[in-house]
Design a protein around this motif. Structure first.
Motif, PDB file in Angstrom:
ATOM      1  N   ALA A   1     -65.004 -34.452  44.881  1.00 48.77           N
ATOM      2  CA  ALA A   1     -65.107 -35.821  44.378  1.00 48.77           C
ATOM      3  C   ALA A   1     -63.773 -36.550  44.481  1.00 48.77           C
ATOM      4  CB  ALA A   1     -65.599 -35.810  42.928  1.00 48.77           C
ATOM      5  N   ASP A   2     -62.673 -35.822  44.295  1.00 50.82           N
ATOM      6  CA  ASP A   2     -61.346 -36.434  44.418  1.00 50.82           C
ATOM      7  C   ASP A   2     -61.100 -36.899  45.851  1.00 50.82           C
ATOM      8  OD1 ASP A   2     -60.737 -35.864  41.707  1.00 50.82           O
ATOM      9  OD2 ASP A   2     -60.155 -33.825  42.267  1.00 50.82           O
ATOM     10  N   TRP A   3     -61.453 -36.056  46.816  1.00 53.10           N
ATOM     11  CA  TRP A   3     -61.271 -36.422  48.227  1.00 53.10           C
ATOM     12  C   TRP A   3     -62.216 -37.552  48.615  1.00 53.10           C
ATOM     13  CZ3 TRP A   3     -56.853 -35.100  49.839  1.00 53.10           C
ATOM     14  CH2 TRP A   3     -56.282 -33.867  49.515  1.00 53.10           C
ATOM     15  N   ASP A   4     -63.406 -37.574  48.022  1.00 49.98           N
ATOM     16  CA  ASP A   4     -64.335 -38.674  48.303  1.00 49.98           C
ATOM     17  C   ASP A   4     -63.742 -40.005  47.864  1.00 49.98           C
ATOM     18  OD1 ASP A   4     -66.196 -36.946  49.370  1.00 49.98           O
ATOM     19  OD2 ASP A   4     -67.398 -36.807  47.529  1.00 49.98           O
ATOM     20  N   ARG A   5     -63.118 -40.028  46.700  1.00 49.34           N
ATOM     21  CA  ARG A   5     -62.499 -41.268  46.211  1.00 49.34           C
ATOM     22  C   ARG A   5     -61.354 -41.697  47.126  1.00 49.34           C
ATOM     23  NH1 ARG A   5     -63.774 -38.982  41.106  1.00 49.34           N
ATOM     24  NH2 ARG A   5     -61.792 -37.847  41.023  1.00 49.34           N
TER      25      ARG A   5
ATOM     26  N   PRO B   1     -53.017 -39.470  59.453  1.00 45.91           N
ATOM     27  CA  PRO B   1     -54.430 -39.768  59.270  1.00 45.91           C
ATOM     28  C   PRO B   1     -54.674 -40.003  57.790  1.00 45.91           C
ATOM     29  CG  PRO B   1     -54.112 -37.436  59.368  1.00 45.91           C
ATOM     30  CD  PRO B   1     -52.752 -38.068  59.591  1.00 45.91           C
ATOM     31  N   ALA B   2     -55.800 -40.548  57.409  1.00 44.07           N
ATOM     32  CA  ALA B   2     -56.172 -40.528  56.006  1.00 44.07           C
ATOM     33  C   ALA B   2     -56.266 -39.071  55.593  1.00 44.07           C
ATOM     34  CB  ALA B   2     -57.513 -41.216  55.814  1.00 44.07           C
ATOM     35  N   ALA B   3     -55.964 -38.807  54.335  1.00 42.48           N
ATOM     36  CA  ALA B   3     -55.863 -37.411  53.904  1.00 42.48           C
ATOM     37  C   ALA B   3     -57.224 -36.812  53.600  1.00 42.48           C
ATOM     38  CB  ALA B   3     -54.967 -37.329  52.678  1.00 42.48           C
ATOM     39  N   VAL B   4     -58.130 -36.967  54.529  1.00 46.37           N
ATOM     40  CA  VAL B   4     -59.449 -36.343  54.466  1.00 46.37           C
ATOM     41  C   VAL B   4     -59.795 -35.921  55.874  1.00 46.37           C
ATOM     42  CG1 VAL B   4     -60.305 -37.537  52.437  1.00 46.37           C
ATOM     43  CG2 VAL B   4     -60.450 -38.647  54.624  1.00 46.37           C
ATOM     44  N   ALA B   5     -61.016 -35.544  56.146  1.00 48.80           N
ATOM     45  CA  ALA B   5     -61.363 -34.971  57.446  1.00 48.80           C
ATOM     46  C   ALA B   5     -61.574 -36.046  58.494  1.00 48.80           C
ATOM     47  CB  ALA B   5     -62.612 -34.125  57.310  1.00 48.80           C
TER      48      ALA B   5
ATOM     49  N   PRO C   1     -46.583 -30.032  39.779  1.00 46.15           N
ATOM     50  CA  PRO C   1     -47.489 -30.109  38.627  1.00 46.15           C
ATOM     51  C   PRO C   1     -48.081 -31.485  38.360  1.00 46.15           C
ATOM     52  CG  PRO C   1     -45.202 -29.773  37.941  1.00 46.15           C
ATOM     53  CD  PRO C   1     -45.247 -29.536  39.406  1.00 46.15           C
ATOM     54  N   GLU C   2     -47.500 -32.533  38.912  1.00 47.45           N
ATOM     55  CA  GLU C   2     -48.078 -33.867  38.744  1.00 47.45           C
ATOM     56  C   GLU C   2     -48.853 -34.306  39.980  1.00 47.45           C
ATOM     57  OE1 GLU C   2     -45.488 -36.852  37.094  1.00 47.45           O
ATOM     58  OE2 GLU C   2     -44.224 -35.324  36.162  1.00 47.45           O
ATOM     59  N   VAL C   3     -48.997 -33.408  40.956  1.00 47.16           N
ATOM     60  CA  VAL C   3     -49.722 -33.728  42.182  1.00 47.16           C
ATOM     61  C   VAL C   3     -50.918 -32.792  42.370  1.00 47.16           C
ATOM     62  CG1 VAL C   3     -49.554 -33.931  44.701  1.00 47.16           C
ATOM     63  CG2 VAL C   3     -47.653 -34.681  43.256  1.00 47.16           C
ATOM     64  N   TYR C   4     -50.660 -31.481  42.391  1.00 47.76           N
ATOM     65  CA  TYR C   4     -51.693 -30.444  42.458  1.00 47.76           C
ATOM     66  C   TYR C   4     -52.766 -30.731  43.507  1.00 47.76           C
ATOM     67  CZ  TYR C   4     -50.316 -27.639  38.364  1.00 47.76           C
ATOM     68  OH  TYR C   4     -49.665 -26.781  37.508  1.00 47.76           O
ATOM     69  N   LEU C   5     -52.329 -30.971  44.737  1.00 45.49           N
ATOM     70  CA  LEU C   5     -53.306 -31.264  45.788  1.00 45.49           C
ATOM     71  C   LEU C   5     -54.248 -30.090  46.038  1.00 45.49           C
ATOM     72  CD1 LEU C   5     -51.086 -33.157  48.393  1.00 45.49           C
ATOM     73  CD2 LEU C   5     -52.694 -34.124  46.741  1.00 45.49           C
ATOM     74  N   HIS C   6     -53.757 -28.878  45.836  1.00 44.23           N
ATOM     75  CA  HIS C   6     -54.586 -27.698  46.098  1.00 44.23           C
ATOM     76  C   HIS C   6     -55.718 -27.537  45.084  1.00 44.23           C
ATOM     77  CE1 HIS C   6     -51.679 -26.522  43.096  1.00 44.23           C
ATOM     78  NE2 HIS C   6     -52.273 -25.363  42.896  1.00 44.23           N
ATOM     79  N   LYS C   7     -55.673 -28.312  43.995  1.00 44.17           N
ATOM     80  CA  LYS C   7     -56.718 -28.226  42.974  1.00 44.17           C
ATOM     81  C   LYS C   7     -57.678 -29.410  43.009  1.00 44.17           C
ATOM     82  CE  LYS C   7     -54.183 -25.318  39.702  1.00 44.17           C
ATOM     83  NZ  LYS C   7     -53.777 -25.148  38.282  1.00 44.17           N
TER      84      LYS C   7
END
Length: 290
Positions: free
Chosen positions: A216-220, A247-251, A206-212
């Motif tokens: 814009a969050d991934w861009d940051r 890897p960085a946690a993006v694509a 509940p303090e992470v919620y990566l699936h939500k």
């Protein structure tokens, strides 16, 4: 973003580190086994030592594990509870697989008593129920869907240093619609599947919620973790096994080669990821007890 899932066995802890990125994509960053008795606090010290150092991505930026889920089933429930109570890792939680199907991946916690070294602490720890069947449906559906997709469209990715048994365990269960449950195949181990599920559950903390997270969050995150040109990787200075780093946690792997795969078709050709953990913490090759 990184999460970890930990399975507790009588003679070891099995640890799965997963990277999460935009579009619900995941990467298996590392799979590691710590031998020892979970009743011995030194094993939990080793877990803390293993999961605490950052993992350096190809841009030289440090990523830390943001949440860890530890299975409390089996014979060492209160050892898990005691470790979680000490809060030696960020957002570490005790979990237990839900006994009924169709539950959400991570439910609301309930307070549990903790008995440790003869001392009872009432309502001393939160226990989260995990919808394991829901998570397994999600993983297998993604693997099946990935089979005919180009690299950039796939959801699930793996390190190229994982042994064959990792993949055998990952597809060690089959869904039985008559029983409405997942059934382990005869004489198969399934720890890599279980720990993948636990790492996914940790992402729902509940303090992470990566699936939500939104685009814009991934861009940051990309701005922070991918600041420019990748850092050259130096060869390992000796003959120790290399660390598989995050890897960085993006694509970040969209342009790297990968071979299509499907459940049961053997290990897929995985993405080449490299460099080592900071502070000289060296990963040993995964050990799979038989």
């Amino acid at each position: 973003a990184l999460t970890a899932g930990v399975d507790t066995q009588d003679d070891r802890l099995e640890i799965h580190i997963i990277g999460h990125g935009r579009g619900d994509r995941t990467w298996t960053i590392d799979y590691h086994i710590l031998p020892g008795n979970p009743s011995d606090e030194s094993l939990w010290d080793a877990l803390t030592e293993y999961l605490t150092p950052p993992i350096i991505n190809r841009f030289g930026r440090a990523l830390r594990i943001e949440a860890t889920a530890i299975d409390s089933g089996g014979h060492h429930t209160h050892a898990v509870y005691q470790y979680v109570r000490r809060r030696r890792l960020p957002h570490v939680i005790a979990i237990k697989g839900a006994s009924t199907p169709g539950r959400i991946i991570l439910g609301r916690p309930s307070m549990q008593d903790v008995t440790w070294k003869g001392k009872l602490t009432r309502k001393g720890v939160q226990l989260y129920l995990v919808g394991t069947d829901t998570a397994k449906h999600l993983l297998y559906a993604r693997l099946l869907s990935d089979a005919d997709k180009p690299t950039e469209a796939r959801k699930v990715h793996f390190s190229d240093e994982l042994p064959d048994e990792y993949y055998e365990q990952l597809v060690a269960e089959a869904y039985n619609p008559l029983k409405n449950q997942w059934v382990k195949k005869k004489s198969k181990r399934n720890e890599t599947l279980d720990t993948w599920v636990y790492a996914l559950a940790a992402a729902h903390h509940p303090e992470v919620y990566l699936h939500k997270r939104r685009a814009a969050d991934w861009d940051r995150r990309a701005e922070m973790l991918e600041p420019g040109v990748p850092v050259p990787v130096e060869p390992t200075p000796d003959d120790r096994p290399e660390i598989v780093s995050a890897p960085a946690a993006v694509a970040v792997f969209a342009t790297l080669p990968e071979t299509p795969h499907a459940p049961g078709a053997g290990p897929p050709a995985a993405l080449p990821i490299s460099t080592r953990r900071k502070r000289g913490v060296v990963q040993r090759s995964p050990f799979f007890p038989r």
